[in-house]
Design a protein around this motif. Structure first.
Motif, mmCIF file in Angstrom:
data_model
loop_
_atom_site.group_PDB
_atom_site.id
_atom_site.type_symbol
_atom_site.label_atom_id
_atom_site.label_comp_id
_atom_site.label_asym_id
_atom_site.label_seq_id
_atom_site.Cartn_x
_atom_site.Cartn_y
_atom_site.Cartn_z
ATOM 1 N N CYS A 171 0.818 -1.218 0.000
ATOM 2 C CA CYS A 171 0.000 0.000 0.000
ATOM 3 C C CYS A 171 0.850 1.266 0.000
ATOM 4 O O CYS A 171 0.327 2.350 -0.232
ATOM 5 N N TYR A 172 2.156 1.147 0.263
ATOM 6 C CA TYR A 172 3.021 2.329 0.251
ATOM 7 C C TYR A 172 4.459 1.908 0.004
ATOM 8 O O TYR A 172 4.946 0.932 0.580
ATOM 9 N N VAL A 173 5.122 2.640 -0.866
ATOM 10 C CA VAL A 173 6.564 2.510 -1.063
ATOM 11 C C VAL A 173 7.118 3.915 -1.156
ATOM 12 O O VAL A 173 6.581 4.750 -1.882
ATOM 13 N N TYR B 161 17.847 9.204 4.680
ATOM 14 C CA TYR B 161 18.616 8.015 4.316
ATOM 15 C C TYR B 161 18.251 7.633 2.881
ATOM 16 O O TYR B 161 17.414 6.757 2.658
ATOM 17 N N PRO B 162 18.865 8.255 1.876
ATOM 18 C CA PRO B 162 18.457 8.018 0.485
ATOM 19 C C PRO B 162 18.733 6.608 -0.018
ATOM 20 O O PRO B 162 18.202 6.214 -1.056
ATOM 21 N N ASP B 163 19.505 5.825 0.713
ATOM 22 C CA ASP B 163 19.779 4.447 0.299
ATOM 23 C C ASP B 163 18.815 3.456 0.953
ATOM 24 O O ASP B 163 19.044 2.255 0.904
ATOM 25 N N GLN B 164 17.734 3.955 1.553
ATOM 26 C CA GLN B 164 16.753 3.074 2.194
ATOM 27 C C GLN B 164 15.368 3.267 1.585
ATOM 28 O O GLN B 164 15.016 4.356 1.150
ATOM 29 N N ILE B 165 14.603 2.175 1.594
ATOM 30 C CA ILE B 165 13.241 2.164 1.069
ATOM 31 C C ILE B 165 12.303 1.744 2.192
ATOM 32 O O ILE B 165 12.614 0.837 2.967
ATOM 33 N N VAL B 166 11.156 2.399 2.267
ATOM 34 C CA VAL B 166 10.113 2.037 3.223
ATOM 35 C C VAL B 166 8.965 1.430 2.423
ATOM 36 O O VAL B 166 8.468 2.051 1.478
ATOM 37 N N ALA B 167 8.557 0.214 2.782
ATOM 38 C CA ALA B 167 7.457 -0.461 2.095
ATOM 39 C C ALA B 167 6.463 -0.961 3.134
ATOM 40 O O ALA B 167 6.839 -1.644 4.081
ATOM 41 N N ALA B 168 5.193 -0.589 2.958
ATOM 42 C CA ALA B 168 4.130 -1.035 3.868
ATOM 43 C C ALA B 168 3.221 -1.993 3.123
ATOM 44 O O ALA B 168 2.807 -1.723 1.998
ATOM 45 N N THR B 169 2.907 -3.095 3.771
ATOM 46 C CA THR B 169 2.003 -4.076 3.179
ATOM 47 C C THR B 169 0.577 -3.821 3.656
ATOM 48 O O THR B 169 0.349 -3.070 4.593
ATOM 49 N N ARG B 170 -0.380 -4.455 3.030
ATOM 50 C CA ARG B 170 -1.765 -4.404 3.495
ATOM 51 C C ARG B 170 -1.962 -5.326 4.693
ATOM 52 O O ARG B 170 -3.050 -5.437 5.219
#
Length: 109
Positions: A23-25, A31-40
Motif C-alpha cells: 500500500c506504500y513505497v 537516508y536516500p539508500d533506504q526504502i520504506v514499504a508497507a504491506t496491506r
C-alpha cells in the motif's frame, strides 16, 4: 542511473507464503539508500536498495487489523501508520518501536 531501467527487484516480506499487496513505497530523504514499504498486512519494512531488510515495524495485535496507509514524517523521525481499526500509529524510524497512537476514526477510514 538516469534511465527508466529497473535496477533491482525485491519482495519486502522475508518468507514468501503468499503475495501481500503493497500500500506504500517511499524513500527517506534522511537516508536516500533506504526504502520504506508497507504491506496491506501488519508490517512496514525498511530495507536498503539491495533488498536487505534493516527493520520491521509490526502493528500491535490488540484490536488492529491491517495497514491502510503509511507515510514518513518530514524529518524522517517517524513512520505514521494508519490501520483499519481507526488508529494512527507513530513508530520511531530508527528503532522501529511504535511510540504512540491516536484514534482518528470510529470505523475503517
Amino acid at each position: 542511473a538516469k534511465t527508466g531501467d529497473c535496477l533491482n527487484t525485491f519482495r519486502p516480506t522475508p518468507v514468501q507464503v503468499a503475495d501481500v499487496p503493497i500500500c506504500y513505497v517511499g524513500t527517506c530523504s534522511k537516508y536516500p539508500d533506504q526504502i520504506v514499504a508497507a504491506t496491506r498486512g501488519k508490517c512496514v519494512y525498511i530495507s536498503n536498495l539491495a533488498g536487505k531488510i534493516l527493520r520491521t515495524i509490526t502493528l500491535p495485535d490488540h484490536g488492529c487489523g491491517q495497514i491502510v496507509s503509511c507515510r514518513l514524517s518530514r524529518t524522517a523521525k517517524y513512520v505514521y501508520i494508519l490501520s483499519d481499526c481507526g488508529k494512527l500509529h507513530a513508530a520511531n524510524y530508527e528503532s522501529g518501536d511504535i511510540e504512540t497512537h491516536v484514534e482518528v476514526s470510529q470505523t475503517e477510514p
